[in-house]
Design a protein around this motif. Structure first.
Motif, short mmCIF file in Angstrom:
data_model
loop_
_atom_site.label_atom_id
_atom_site.label_comp_id
_atom_site.label_asym_id
_atom_site.label_seq_id
_atom_site.Cartn_x
_atom_site.Cartn_y
_atom_site.Cartn_z
N UNK A 292 0.86 -1.18 0.00
CA UNK A 292 0.00 0.00 0.00
C UNK A 292 0.90 1.23 0.00
N UNK A 293 0.68 2.09 -0.96
CA UNK A 293 1.42 3.35 -1.00
C UNK A 293 0.48 4.47 -0.57
N UNK A 294 0.92 5.27 0.36
CA UNK A 294 0.06 6.33 0.84
C UNK A 294 0.90 7.53 1.26
N UNK A 295 0.24 8.66 1.32
CA UNK A 295 0.93 9.87 1.75
C UNK A 295 0.93 9.93 3.26
N UNK A 296 2.08 10.16 3.84
CA UNK A 296 2.18 10.26 5.29
C UNK A 296 1.45 11.50 5.77
N UNK A 297 0.92 11.49 7.02
CA UNK A 297 0.21 12.66 7.54
C UNK A 297 1.06 13.92 7.41
N UNK B 14 -7.50 -2.21 5.27
CA UNK B 14 -6.34 -1.61 4.63
C UNK B 14 -6.33 -0.10 4.80
N UNK B 15 -7.53 0.51 4.72
CA UNK B 15 -7.61 1.94 4.97
C UNK B 15 -7.20 2.27 6.41
N UNK B 16 -7.55 1.37 7.32
CA UNK B 16 -7.13 1.57 8.70
C UNK B 16 -5.63 1.56 8.86
N UNK B 17 -4.95 0.69 8.08
CA UNK B 17 -3.49 0.66 8.14
C UNK B 17 -2.90 1.97 7.65
N UNK B 18 -3.52 2.56 6.64
CA UNK B 18 -3.06 3.86 6.16
C UNK B 18 -3.09 4.89 7.28
N UNK B 19 -4.11 4.80 8.14
CA UNK B 19 -4.29 5.74 9.24
C UNK B 19 -3.68 5.24 10.55
N UNK B 20 -2.82 4.20 10.44
CA UNK B 20 -2.15 3.64 11.62
C UNK B 20 -3.16 3.08 12.62
N UNK B 21 -4.17 2.41 12.10
CA UNK B 21 -5.20 1.80 12.92
C UNK B 21 -5.21 0.30 12.65
N UNK B 22 -5.23 -0.49 13.68
CA UNK B 22 -5.30 -1.94 13.54
C UNK B 22 -6.71 -2.43 13.81
N UNK B 23 -7.30 -3.11 12.83
CA UNK B 23 -8.63 -3.67 13.03
C UNK B 23 -9.76 -2.70 12.77
N UNK C 231 -5.00 11.96 9.00
CA UNK C 231 -5.88 11.85 7.86
C UNK C 231 -5.08 11.97 6.58
N UNK C 232 -5.65 11.48 5.47
CA UNK C 232 -5.01 11.61 4.16
C UNK C 232 -6.04 11.37 3.07
N UNK C 233 -5.67 11.75 1.81
CA UNK C 233 -6.53 11.56 0.65
C UNK C 233 -6.06 10.32 -0.09
N UNK C 234 -7.02 9.50 -0.52
CA UNK C 234 -6.68 8.27 -1.22
C UNK C 234 -7.57 8.11 -2.44
N UNK C 235 -7.09 7.32 -3.41
CA UNK C 235 -7.87 6.99 -4.60
C UNK C 235 -8.22 5.52 -4.53
N UNK D 290 -9.77 10.24 4.19
CA UNK D 290 -10.08 9.37 5.32
C UNK D 290 -9.47 9.95 6.58
N UNK D 291 -10.20 9.80 7.69
CA UNK D 291 -9.82 10.40 8.96
C UNK D 291 -9.85 9.33 10.04
N UNK D 292 -8.86 9.34 10.90
CA UNK D 292 -8.83 8.44 12.05
C UNK D 292 -9.84 8.94 13.08
N UNK D 293 -10.81 8.09 13.42
CA UNK D 293 -11.85 8.50 14.35
C UNK D 293 -11.31 8.74 15.76
N UNK D 294 -10.21 8.07 16.11
CA UNK D 294 -9.63 8.24 17.43
C UNK D 294 -8.72 9.48 17.51
N UNK D 295 -8.18 9.89 16.36
CA UNK D 295 -7.29 11.05 16.31
C UNK D 295 -7.52 11.75 14.98
#
Length: 652
Positions: free
Chosen positions: A12-17, A83-92, A64-68, A55-60
């Motif tokens: 997964x390639x994503x832009x870091x916060x 997988x989106x959760x992994x982008x936001x450093x969320x497990x599960x 957040x970041x923009x994804x396609x 996408x935004x992390x509900x806990x923090x």
């Protein structure tokens, strides 16, 4: 680098916060590309198959970041969420919501949102990894429910009444009628179950909500109940961590849930058609008892989720004894032997008639019910006002939606049988015809005071006072009531079932239409019936005064409209004319000049009537500019204009 697509085992390639370069994370299948730059390697994803979201992390929310997203992927939607959760450093991560609170459940929902707007949408991904989740075959889909997603109906309201302040608060989270509820041992939460509706959002389920904030805490059981939830109860020993539920379907399935995680611990078909309730044993959270007509069964849930059943031919108190009452007036005590099996320890005749409610007070007094006055109805439930205290204060709920308050210390006005539990067990009973007959019972006379009134049958009549902040209600229970907010001012019982109401413009008189064709006139200040007029032999579905109060129109089930002259005080009536019709009339409005009436039939046909000529209006289009004094009709020009405006706003 190559353009990534769903369905292949790529990273997964994503832009870091904060947009600080690129990072890489491993994944099972998914691939997501940042939209602030072209996909790595010059690859492209067709606009018709892609979706740009933030996408935004509900806990923090700072993470957040923009994804396609590739909307044509064959990968399951649930895996994409992880997988989106992994982008936001969320497990599960297991849930995604729009900023408006609506849950996103599928790729098709994202496509539909895209069709409405080309702008990037914001989604909040919810992390539930910190919750301890146990595996379950049913895998309930929802643990939390955003309030904005709830479809509310008036019949699905739980009312919390403050006895001291005489105020109400309302929980409106349910989407269908509430059929059962139970209070958590901490008294901080309530479990309530609803019946099934006709669509996905109105499925039968159970909600856990806070008594303090009235916020929904947990939702579980979606798709598990066939008809509805007939009974619900919290466990006792483990602090209320378990909830049992009974399906109102044909098999009456009993299920046990660890509600914090939405985990189904086990279920069994009781196969009881008239099962009326179920409870946990207070000394064993794995022991449940179901009861109903000719039915009393103990269910022991094993660790593997299976249930062991013990039937007794014929809810739990001191020393683990079980006390029951039946329709013949007998009270039976079941005790447990050394092997853990229950047996009939004692049976005695407590009443000459059936017993519908039974409760053990903290000081050891066993309280059972007898007949109440007809105005109150029969006893449905008895509950101590202050559980655990020895003051003897109780509340009594009746079959006619009344709640009565009483006390053993202040003596009762209505007969209630009480028995000292210890005396019953120690002796005090004489054996007669192989049954124990109580000789130690005594009748207490508690002072029962009505604290809550409610209509006991269908409620059809509703009218608002023209000048004061009060309203009147009437129903098939033959009761007519006047209210100020939630406080009852007066209630009057008449001889007929009531289905329509209307205040005189001066506010001093209240007209009531009955199912048998009677018009009842009541003094709205005192609730006293001052006049009863026989109009016809059909139900009077609508009654309505004209703006001046000099005429009253009465629309009947037989299709005719009856006109009566009214004196200025609103209490004297004289029949004037009759407009003949053929279809049952359900709603009616006067024009502001009192020259016309509009009515709606049971088939939702709109008709206009000329009051002076006593005939139907031949050209309905000519009525479109008429000013109406009331707006009761559910179809018509004004209704059409309002709907068109709402549709226009939605399209805009």
């Amino acid at each position: 680098m190559q353009a990534a697509s769903y369905g292949k085992k790529n990273g997964i390639w994503y832009a870091a916060p904060g947009g600080q370069g690129w990072s890489k994370a491993t994944s099972r299948k998914a691939s997501i590309a940042d939209t602030d730059a072209p996909p790595p390697g010059g690859g492209t994803i067709k606009p018709s198959s892609g979706r740009v979201i933030r996408i935004i992390n509900n806990m923090d929310h700072t993470v957040q970041c923009r994804v396609l997203l590739n909307l044509r992927t064959s990968q399951p939607f649930e895996e994409v969420l992880e997988d989106l959760g992994q982008v936001l450093k969320m497990n599960g991560a297991k849930r995604m919501y729009t900023v408006s609170g609506q849950e996103v459940r599928s790729f098709s929902q994202l496509r539909n949102e895209r069709a409405r707007s080309r702008a990037p949408q914001t989604a909040i991904v919810e992390d539930i990894s910190k919750q301890r989740r146990a595996r379950s075959k049913s895998r309930p889909r929802a643990l939390y429910a955003p309030e904005s997603e709830i479809v509310r109906t008036n019949a699905a309201v739980a009312v919390m009444y403050d006895r001291d302040e005489e105020t109400q608060r309302h929980y409106i989270g349910h989407t269908e009628d509430i059929q059962c509820m139970d209070l958590h041992p901490s008294r901080e939460m309530v479990a309530s179950g609803q019946r099934a509706g006709r669509n996905r959002k109105t499925q039968a389920h159970i909600r856990i909500w806070s008594t303090e904030t009235l916020q929904t805490l947990y939702v579980f059981g979606m798709g598990e109940f066939e008809v509805g939830v007939a009974a619900v109860a919290f466990s006792h020993l483990n602090g209320g961590s378990y909830v049992l539920a009974v399906d109102a379907g044909r098999e009456s399935i009993l299920s046990v849930w660890q509600w914090q995680w939405g985990h189904l611990l086990g279920k069994v078909a009781t196969l009881q058609e008239e099962l009326t309730g179920a409870v946990f044993h207070p000394l064993d959270d794995n022991l449940m008892i179901t009861h109903g007509k000719g039915h009393l069964t103990f269910w022991n849930r094993r660790k593997d989720g299976f249930f062991e059943r013990t039937d007794i031919i014929k809810p739990f108190e001191q020393d683990g004894d079980v006390i029951t009452a039946d329709s013949d007036g007998f009270i039976t005590i079941y005790s447990v032997d050394a092997d853990g099996a229950y047996f009939v320890r004692m049976e005695y005749e407590a009443h000459n008639k059936g017993v519908s409610s039974l409760i053990m007070l903290s000081e050891g007094t066993l309280l059972s019910d007898t007949k109440l006055p007809d105005t109150f109805g029969g006893v449905r439930s008895i509950y101590p006002q202050r559980p655990g205290r020895n003051d003897g204060n109780i509340y009594v709920g009746t079959t006619k939606n009344n709640i009565l308050e009483g006390s053993l210390q202040r003596r009762f006005n209505q007969k209630c049988e009480t028995h000292t539990y210890q005396e019953v067990l120690r002796g005090g009973l004489e054996r007669e015809n192989s049954k124990f007959i109580s000789r130690t019972k005594y009748s207490a006379q508690p002072n029962l005071k009505q604290v809550v009134f409610g209509h006991g049958r269908q409620l059809w009549g509703l009218a608002v006072h023209p000048d004061d902040e009060v309203f009147a209600t009437a129903g098939h229970d033959k009761n007519i009531a006047l209210w100020r907010k939630n406080k009852l001012i007066w209630v009057t019982q008449v001889s007929f079932e009531c289905i329509s109401l209307s205040f005189h413009p001066f506010g001093v008189a209240l007209a009531v239409g009955s199912t048998e064709g009677h018009l009842i006139i009541i003094n709205s200040e005192t609730g006293v019936v001052v006049n009863t007029i026989r109009v016809c032999g059909s139900p009077l579905n609508c009654v309505l005064f004209n703006p001046s109060g000099e005429l009253i129109a009465i629309a009947s089930q037989n299709g005719s409209i009856y006109l009566f002259r009214v004196s200025r005080d609103g209490f004297s009536y004289k029949k004037s004319n009759k407009i003949r019709g053929s279809q049952p009339l359900m709603q009616m409005d006067w024009s502001s000049d009192s020259n016309f009436l509009q009515t709606v039939t049971a088939e939702y046909d709109l008709a206009f009537w000329d009051v002076k000529s006593l005939s139907p209006e031949k050209s309905p289009i000519a009525m479109k500019d008429v000013k109406w004094y009331t707006h009761n009709s559910t179809v018509g020009f004004l209704v059409a204009v309002k709907v068109l405006k709402e549709l226009q706003c939605e399209f805009d």
